[in-house]
Design an enzyme around this catalytic site. Structure first.
Site, PDB file in Angstrom:
ATOM      1  N   TYR A   1      32.340  38.157  29.822  1.00 50.59           N
ATOM      2  CA  TYR A   1      32.999  39.351  30.370  1.00 50.59           C
ATOM      3  C   TYR A   1      34.013  39.903  29.364  1.00 50.59           C
ATOM      4  O   TYR A   1      34.004  41.086  29.038  1.00 50.59           O
ATOM      5  CB  TYR A   1      33.679  38.993  31.700  1.00 50.59           C
ATOM      6  CG  TYR A   1      34.638  40.042  32.212  1.00 50.59           C
ATOM      7  CD1 TYR A   1      34.171  41.217  32.794  1.00 50.59           C
ATOM      8  CD2 TYR A   1      36.021  39.865  32.122  1.00 50.59           C
ATOM      9  CE1 TYR A   1      35.057  42.188  33.262  1.00 50.59           C
ATOM     10  CE2 TYR A   1      36.910  40.816  32.595  1.00 50.59           C
ATOM     11  CZ  TYR A   1      36.422  41.965  33.162  1.00 50.59           C
ATOM     12  OH  TYR A   1      37.303  42.920  33.626  1.00 50.59           O
TER      13      TYR A   1
ATOM     14  N   ALA B   1      32.764  49.300  35.956  1.00 52.75           N
ATOM     15  CA  ALA B   1      32.616  48.136  35.068  1.00 52.75           C
ATOM     16  C   ALA B   1      31.808  47.062  35.773  1.00 52.75           C
ATOM     17  O   ALA B   1      31.672  47.069  37.003  1.00 52.75           O
ATOM     18  CB  ALA B   1      33.990  47.573  34.686  1.00 52.75           C
ATOM     19  N   TYR B   2      31.288  46.134  34.980  1.00 46.52           N
ATOM     20  CA  TYR B   2      30.701  44.894  35.500  1.00 46.52           C
ATOM     21  C   TYR B   2      31.865  43.898  35.534  1.00 46.52           C
ATOM     22  O   TYR B   2      32.389  43.520  34.476  1.00 46.52           O
ATOM     23  CB  TYR B   2      29.595  44.419  34.568  1.00 46.52           C
ATOM     24  CG  TYR B   2      28.932  43.130  34.990  1.00 46.52           C
ATOM     25  CD1 TYR B   2      27.692  43.141  35.612  1.00 46.52           C
ATOM     26  CD2 TYR B   2      29.546  41.900  34.776  1.00 46.52           C
ATOM     27  CE1 TYR B   2      27.077  41.962  36.013  1.00 46.52           C
ATOM     28  CE2 TYR B   2      28.944  40.721  35.168  1.00 46.52           C
ATOM     29  CZ  TYR B   2      27.709  40.758  35.784  1.00 46.52           C
ATOM     30  OH  TYR B   2      27.116  39.589  36.173  1.00 46.52           O
ATOM     31  N   THR B   3      32.301  43.489  36.725  1.00 48.44           N
ATOM     32  CA  THR B   3      33.547  42.711  36.837  1.00 48.44           C
ATOM     33  C   THR B   3      33.352  41.281  37.360  1.00 48.44           C
ATOM     34  O   THR B   3      34.334  40.606  37.658  1.00 48.44           O
ATOM     35  CB  THR B   3      34.555  43.450  37.746  1.00 48.44           C
ATOM     36  OG1 THR B   3      33.926  43.697  39.012  1.00 48.44           O
ATOM     37  CG2 THR B   3      35.026  44.751  37.137  1.00 48.44           C
TER      38      THR B   3
ATOM     39  N   LYS C   1      33.964  43.459  27.377  1.00 47.72           N
ATOM     40  CA  LYS C   1      35.046  44.438  27.513  1.00 47.72           C
ATOM     41  C   LYS C   1      35.649  44.765  26.136  1.00 47.72           C
ATOM     42  O   LYS C   1      36.040  45.898  25.879  1.00 47.72           O
ATOM     43  CB  LYS C   1      36.126  43.914  28.466  1.00 47.72           C
ATOM     44  CG  LYS C   1      35.692  43.764  29.921  1.00 47.72           C
ATOM     45  CD  LYS C   1      35.368  45.080  30.613  1.00 47.72           C
ATOM     46  CE  LYS C   1      36.578  45.942  30.815  1.00 47.72           C
ATOM     47  NZ  LYS C   1      36.225  47.189  31.570  1.00 47.72           N
TER      48      LYS C   1
ATOM     49  N   TYR D   1      39.503  51.455  30.979  1.00 49.83           N
ATOM     50  CA  TYR D   1      40.294  50.262  31.298  1.00 49.83           C
ATOM     51  C   TYR D   1      39.675  49.021  30.673  1.00 49.83           C
ATOM     52  O   TYR D   1      38.453  48.853  30.681  1.00 49.83           O
ATOM     53  CB  TYR D   1      40.404  50.095  32.826  1.00 49.83           C
ATOM     54  CG  TYR D   1      41.050  51.298  33.453  1.00 49.83           C
ATOM     55  CD1 TYR D   1      42.435  51.403  33.523  1.00 49.83           C
ATOM     56  CD2 TYR D   1      40.271  52.368  33.915  1.00 49.83           C
ATOM     57  CE1 TYR D   1      43.037  52.546  34.048  1.00 49.83           C
ATOM     58  CE2 TYR D   1      40.858  53.510  34.439  1.00 49.83           C
ATOM     59  CZ  TYR D   1      42.242  53.589  34.504  1.00 49.83           C
ATOM     60  OH  TYR D   1      42.827  54.727  35.008  1.00 49.83           O
TER      61      TYR D   1
ATOM     62  N   GLY E   1      35.026  51.526  43.323  1.00 50.82           N
ATOM     63  CA  GLY E   1      35.624  50.219  43.052  1.00 50.82           C
ATOM     64  C   GLY E   1      37.068  50.206  43.539  1.00 50.82           C
ATOM     65  O   GLY E   1      37.582  51.232  43.993  1.00 50.82           O
ATOM     66  N   GLN E   2      37.723  49.038  43.414  1.00 48.96           N
ATOM     67  CA  GLN E   2      39.092  48.990  43.965  1.00 48.96           C
ATOM     68  C   GLN E   2      40.054  49.890  43.179  1.00 48.96           C
ATOM     69  O   GLN E   2      40.850  50.620  43.781  1.00 48.96           O
ATOM     70  CB  GLN E   2      39.620  47.558  44.114  1.00 48.96           C
ATOM     71  CG  GLN E   2      39.719  46.738  42.851  1.00 48.96           C
ATOM     72  CD  GLN E   2      40.464  45.414  43.090  1.00 48.96           C
ATOM     73  OE1 GLN E   2      41.092  45.219  44.129  1.00 48.96           O
ATOM     74  NE2 GLN E   2      40.398  44.513  42.128  1.00 48.96           N
TER      75      GLN E   2
ATOM     76  N   TRP F   1      44.642  41.083  36.418  1.00 45.84           N
ATOM     77  CA  TRP F   1      44.772  40.522  37.772  1.00 45.84           C
ATOM     78  C   TRP F   1      44.950  41.624  38.837  1.00 45.84           C
ATOM     79  O   TRP F   1      45.921  41.620  39.598  1.00 45.84           O
ATOM     80  CB  TRP F   1      45.958  39.547  37.804  1.00 45.84           C
ATOM     81  CG  TRP F   1      45.810  38.335  36.946  1.00 45.84           C
ATOM     82  CD1 TRP F   1      45.069  38.192  35.807  1.00 45.84           C
ATOM     83  CD2 TRP F   1      46.451  37.055  37.143  1.00 45.84           C
ATOM     84  NE1 TRP F   1      45.212  36.916  35.291  1.00 45.84           N
ATOM     85  CE2 TRP F   1      46.052  36.206  36.084  1.00 45.84           C
ATOM     86  CE3 TRP F   1      47.332  36.554  38.105  1.00 45.84           C
ATOM     87  CZ2 TRP F   1      46.489  34.883  35.971  1.00 45.84           C
ATOM     88  CZ3 TRP F   1      47.777  35.247  37.982  1.00 45.84           C
ATOM     89  CH2 TRP F   1      47.353  34.421  36.935  1.00 45.84           C
TER      90      TRP F   1
HETATM   91  N1  LIG Z   1      39.717  43.241  38.820  1.00 45.72           N
HETATM   92  C1  LIG Z   1      40.558  42.751  37.921  1.00 45.72           C
HETATM   93  O1  LIG Z   1      41.287  41.784  38.168  1.00 45.72           O
HETATM   94  C2  LIG Z   1      40.637  43.359  36.555  1.00 45.72           C
HETATM   95  C3  LIG Z   1      39.902  44.480  36.220  1.00 45.72           C
HETATM   96  N2  LIG Z   1      39.999  45.039  34.975  1.00 45.72           N
HETATM   97  C4  LIG Z   1      39.255  46.242  34.653  1.00 45.72           C
HETATM   98  O2  LIG Z   1      39.716  47.284  35.503  1.00 45.72           O
HETATM   99  C5  LIG Z   1      38.663  48.199  35.787  1.00 45.72           C
HETATM  100  C6  LIG Z   1      38.508  48.383  37.292  1.00 45.72           C
HETATM  101  O3  LIG Z   1      38.160  47.145  37.896  1.00 45.72           O
HETATM  102  P1  LIG Z   1      38.003  46.955  39.487  1.00 45.72           P
HETATM  103  O4  LIG Z   1      38.303  48.227  40.189  1.00 45.72           O
HETATM  104  O5  LIG Z   1      38.741  45.735  39.845  1.00 45.72           O
HETATM  105  O6  LIG Z   1      36.446  46.647  39.586  1.00 45.72           O
HETATM  106  P2  LIG Z   1      35.453  46.754  40.840  1.00 45.72           P
HETATM  107  O7  LIG Z   1      34.416  45.708  40.632  1.00 45.72           O
HETATM  108  O8  LIG Z   1      36.223  46.778  42.119  1.00 45.72           O
HETATM  109  O9  LIG Z   1      34.816  48.190  40.650  1.00 45.72           O
HETATM  110  C7  LIG Z   1      33.898  48.470  39.636  1.00 45.72           C
HETATM  111  C8  LIG Z   1      33.027  49.612  40.124  1.00 45.72           C
HETATM  112  O10 LIG Z   1      32.079  49.891  39.090  1.00 45.72           O
HETATM  113  C9  LIG Z   1      30.845  50.165  39.709  1.00 45.72           C
HETATM  114  N3  LIG Z   1      29.760  49.910  38.759  1.00 45.72           N
HETATM  115  C10 LIG Z   1      29.241  48.714  38.370  1.00 45.72           C
HETATM  116  N4  LIG Z   1      28.242  48.906  37.503  1.00 45.72           N
HETATM  117  C11 LIG Z   1      28.130  50.256  37.325  1.00 45.72           C
HETATM  118  C12 LIG Z   1      27.280  51.081  36.543  1.00 45.72           C
HETATM  119  N5  LIG Z   1      26.317  50.564  35.767  1.00 45.72           N
HETATM  120  N6  LIG Z   1      27.446  52.420  36.601  1.00 45.72           N
HETATM  121  C13 LIG Z   1      28.391  52.955  37.390  1.00 45.72           C
HETATM  122  N7  LIG Z   1      29.226  52.234  38.163  1.00 45.72           N
HETATM  123  C14 LIG Z   1      29.092  50.895  38.120  1.00 45.72           C
HETATM  124  C15 LIG Z   1      30.777  49.234  40.908  1.00 45.72           C
HETATM  125  O11 LIG Z   1      29.852  49.728  41.863  1.00 45.72           O
HETATM  126  C16 LIG Z   1      32.222  49.301  41.389  1.00 45.72           C
HETATM  127  O12 LIG Z   1      32.393  50.343  42.336  1.00 45.72           O
HETATM  128  C17 LIG Z   1      37.426  47.628  35.066  1.00 45.72           C
HETATM  129  O13 LIG Z   1      37.317  48.221  33.804  1.00 45.72           O
HETATM  130  C18 LIG Z   1      37.761  46.150  34.906  1.00 45.72           C
HETATM  131  O14 LIG Z   1      37.067  45.570  33.826  1.00 45.72           O
HETATM  132  C19 LIG Z   1      40.815  44.506  34.020  1.00 45.72           C
HETATM  133  C20 LIG Z   1      41.549  43.387  34.282  1.00 45.72           C
HETATM  134  C21 LIG Z   1      41.529  42.726  35.563  1.00 45.72           C
END
Ligand SMILES: NC(=O)C1=CN([C@@H]2O[C@H](COP(=O)(O)OP(=O)(O)OC[C@H]3O[C@@H](n4cnc5c(N)ncnc54)[C@H](O)[C@@H]3O)[C@@H](O)[C@H]2O)C=CC1
Length: 290
Positions: A132, A67-69, A136, A106, A18-19, A157
């Site tokens: 969502y 996460a499921y985002t 969380k 997170y 993920g990012q 964000w």
């Molecule tokens: N993107 C945003 O703006 C925000 C993100 N967050 C939290 O930050 C954290 C990181 O988010 P991002 O990197 O942006 O998300 P992302 O969507 O870029 O990455 C999430 C990763 O989790 C993987 N994933 C999904 N379901 C899975 C499963 N069942 N088992 C294993 N891996 C799985 C996906 O393949 C992906 O690589 C998360 O906990 C998110 O809830 C919190 C606030 C804002």
């Protein structure tokens, strides 16, 4: 065990593709062996798979960036969002307990309803407006209910120079003419590199073991999506108008808080860690790679 030894023992990084996961893989690399796990390697919603992966790696630290985002899609996929965001962190916490590992997890500003009128503190009442945020919140609770050394970092964000996020979307859409961006939702844009560095700073902190718990970890200050888009357009030197619209003009499946700014005072007080202002962090990102 001394703080740095936990990471030296090995870090199991879930959600490594993920990012945030990609930034963590780079930033944590110097601390000890980083075992990266993608969704294909381990589904965090599968309790047996989580325990098997953790038993095999026996890490000192588990970092969960998985996460499921998909905030809007979650409205129609509640069960999937709960499986990944609510139950998955509980399985990881149990697995961490079973091998004596620390856990970094997170969460999100979307656990709040946005009516506070001032930056949210960790002990403010949560009241998610969407599935969502609800999923969380359950994930945070699952981690914090277990008797382990866990750091739950609420962030907001997230974006990066690459991948699919608000910054790259603004850049792409700017080619098609004026942008219409929501001006009545406020938050704190946070580059994934800043959050990854914050995570590293926590893990190497001499008092980390005594300071486990819930922290707000987003950039300082606040802007609207419209203000953020204007800053992005300026940073890229693009000549495109950014027009303000309201949330009512841009209906989405999930309701979002109007003001979900996070107060970072607790992280500063307990661990002396501060994050830069959101506009400084954006400028820094362009200094690194103009
Ligand atoms: N993107 C945003 O703006 C925000 C993100 N967050 C939290 O930050 C954290 C990181 O988010 P991002 O990197 O942006 O998300 P992302 O969507 O870029 O990455 C999430 C990763 O989790 C993987 N994933 C999904 N379901 C899975 C499963 N069942 N088992 C294993 N891996 C799985 C996906 O393949 C992906 O690589 C998360 O906990 C998110 O809830 C919190 C606030 C804002």
């Amino acid at each position: 065990m001394a703080h740095a030894d936990k990471a030296r023992q090995g870090i199991a990084l879930f959600g490594a593709q993920g990012q945030l996961g990609r930034a963590l893989a780079q930033v944590l690399a110097g601390l000890g062996p980083v075992h990266t796990l993608s969704h294909a390697d381990c589904d965090i919603g599968d309790e047996t798979a989580v325990h098997a992966a953790v038993r095999r790696l026996r890490p000192g630290v588990i970092v969960n960036a998985a996460a499921y985002t998909a905030v809007d899609k979650a409205e129609a996929e509640r069960d999937t969002a709960l499986r990944i965001n609510a139950y998955g962190p509980g399985y990881l916490a149990d697995a961490a307990l079973s091998v004596g590992a620390w856990l970094v997890h997170y969460s999100t500003d979307y656990v709040f309803d946005g009516t506070a009128g001032r930056p949210y503190r960790e002990d403010d009442l949560t009241a998610p407006l969407n599935v969502y945020g609800e999923s969380k919140r359950l994930g945070e609770e699952a981690v914090l209910a277990r008797p382990l050394t866990a750091f739950v970092l609420r962030t907001a964000w997230l974006y990066d120079r690459e991948g699919r996020n608000f910054l790259t979307t603004v850049r792409r859409l700017a080619a098609n003419g004026p942008l219409r961006i929501v001006c009545d939702q406020y938050g704190s844009p946070t580059p994934v590199t800043v959050l990854a560095q914050t995570t590293r700073a926590i893990l190497v902190h001499p008092r980390a073991a005594d300071c486990a718990g819930l922290y707000h970890a987003a950039c300082d200050g606040a802007t609207s999506w419209h203000g953020f888009a204007e800053a992005i357009v300026r940073s890229f030197g693009l000549a495109v108008a950014v027009l303000p619209i309201t949330t009512a003009d841009y209906p989405t499946a999930a309701h979002r808080p109007a003001y979900s700014v996070l107060d970072g005072a607790r992280l500063k007080e307990h661990l002396g860690i501060t994050l830069p202002s959101w506009d400084q962090a954006l400028a820094d990102l362009f200094m690194e790679r103009p």
